[in-house]
Design an enzyme around this catalytic site. Sequence first.
Site, short mmCIF file in Angstrom:
data_model
loop_
_atom_site.label_atom_id
_atom_site.label_comp_id
_atom_site.label_asym_id
_atom_site.label_seq_id
_atom_site.Cartn_x
_atom_site.Cartn_y
_atom_site.Cartn_z
N LYS A 221 53.72 -3.03 48.14
CA LYS A 221 53.03 -4.18 47.92
C LYS A 221 54.01 -5.58 47.59
O LYS A 221 54.83 -5.32 47.66
CB LYS A 221 52.39 -3.86 46.40
CG LYS A 221 51.85 -4.62 45.88
CD LYS A 221 50.69 -3.33 46.10
CE LYS A 221 49.03 -4.19 45.88
NZ LYS A 221 47.81 -3.67 46.06
N GLY B 7 27.77 -1.69 39.99
CA GLY B 7 27.88 -2.37 41.15
C GLY B 7 27.53 -2.36 42.29
O GLY B 7 27.87 -1.67 42.88
N GLY C 94 28.02 -4.11 45.39
CA GLY C 94 28.69 -5.24 46.29
C GLY C 94 29.06 -4.61 47.70
O GLY C 94 28.22 -4.29 47.20
N VAL D 57 31.01 -2.39 48.32
CA VAL D 57 30.52 -0.28 48.24
C VAL D 57 29.07 -0.01 47.71
O VAL D 57 29.34 0.34 48.32
CB VAL D 57 31.93 0.07 47.59
CG1 VAL D 57 32.24 1.35 47.54
CG2 VAL D 57 33.37 -0.70 47.86
#
Length: 377
Positions: free
Chosen positions: A82, A186, A188, A190
């Site tokens: 990361k 949600g 969104g 996805v």
Amino acid sequence: MFDPAKVSRLNVPRWEAVYRCEITEGVVSFVAVHDISRGRALGGCRMALYVNESLALTDALRLSRGMTFKNAIADLPLGGGKSVIVCDPKVSGTEREHILEEFGKFVAWVNLEQDRYYTAEDMNTTVADMHVAKRHTQHIFGTSVDPSPYTAWGVFSGIKYAVDYFAMDLFEGHRDIEGKSVLIQGLGKVGMTLCQYLYEAGAKVLVTDVREDACAAAAETYPGIDIVPVDQVFNVDADVFAPCARGEVINRHTIDDLRFKIICGAANNQLQNSKMGAKVQKKGIVYCPDYVANMGGVCSIQYLEIEQLSEQITRENIERTVRKMLGLTFRAGFRNNLPFNKAVDLVVKQIVWGKPKEDAGLSNADLFPLTHTVEPT
Ligand code: NAD
């Protein structure tokens, strides 16, 4: 101007390599490569301000380890890494471009001796940002694939598998998703696609979102679905809860109210802390670990962008891997008397570090022969 003299290698035990660099004046970046035993590390680049530099480093370390686990459970030939750019994410124009160019040079430098870290867009960075960084490094993935539909596909596969696996315990033997109620939190990138998959499969879909326009759009596109007010989510009796909005929705305020049979969604860190896993299990709710359920996105980068596989094979691979890893997780949980959020970590440790190479060819059933559960057909 990128200056290698400004790079320092930090000594962090159990991490493959960790670097700090002042990429432009006053802007520090960290690259943390956690583990490359399965292959080069992949993990996105976050842009954020932190209270102090040490918290930025901690974030990079924590997230890079998370990527090792996620890439391993996704069965990808990738390790975990990361990166973090410590600056105000609102920075724009030529200043932003300059920071990302210098970041690209830093990533190229990290890979000079060995092909070890690939970055991608992440929190507060965009695909456009990665194209800027790409002027100076080839070590960037995720610029040609939208992972969200594949994340949704993985969640859909997970829901179907969990319903099937626990059909005897939870659904009087009815193994199909058709007719089961699924609440999506949600709508969104996805959640909306997941809504489509579930609707087309004949599930009874309930949705909630803070954006009324998203709920209205879903209701228009998928007639017959139910809209649930945001504050009523935990008063709903649904077979499956699919958190696809934000993390920590299973917390000390919500745990007592949960009346679902299965939790399987895309949001990262759905449990407020690891103790919530045991509490969920005690209530008889099956928790499908978030980083198994939402693996489809990272899989799509490997299959579509890196390996250039077809759409169909990509979807087949995602479904197969989600099923396999959920199966391993459930069985590891039963065998070791662990809640599934802990069982999944055990599975990863065995995959990445704990098992000798000769185990590689063994099937799930060979690895976990003592199962008391019914295998899905
Ligand atoms: P998104 O930002 O496109 O959608 C999130 C939706 O949740 C928005 O419509 C928002 O209005 C809604 N929302 C926010 N708070 C809410 C609340 N309290 N109640 C109801 N709705 C609320 O995000 P996304 O890309 O669809 O991802 C959804 C989740 O899955 C995120 O937590 C993300 O980190 C995780 N995830 C996404 C991917 C991916 O491929 N996009 C991959 C892995 C994990």
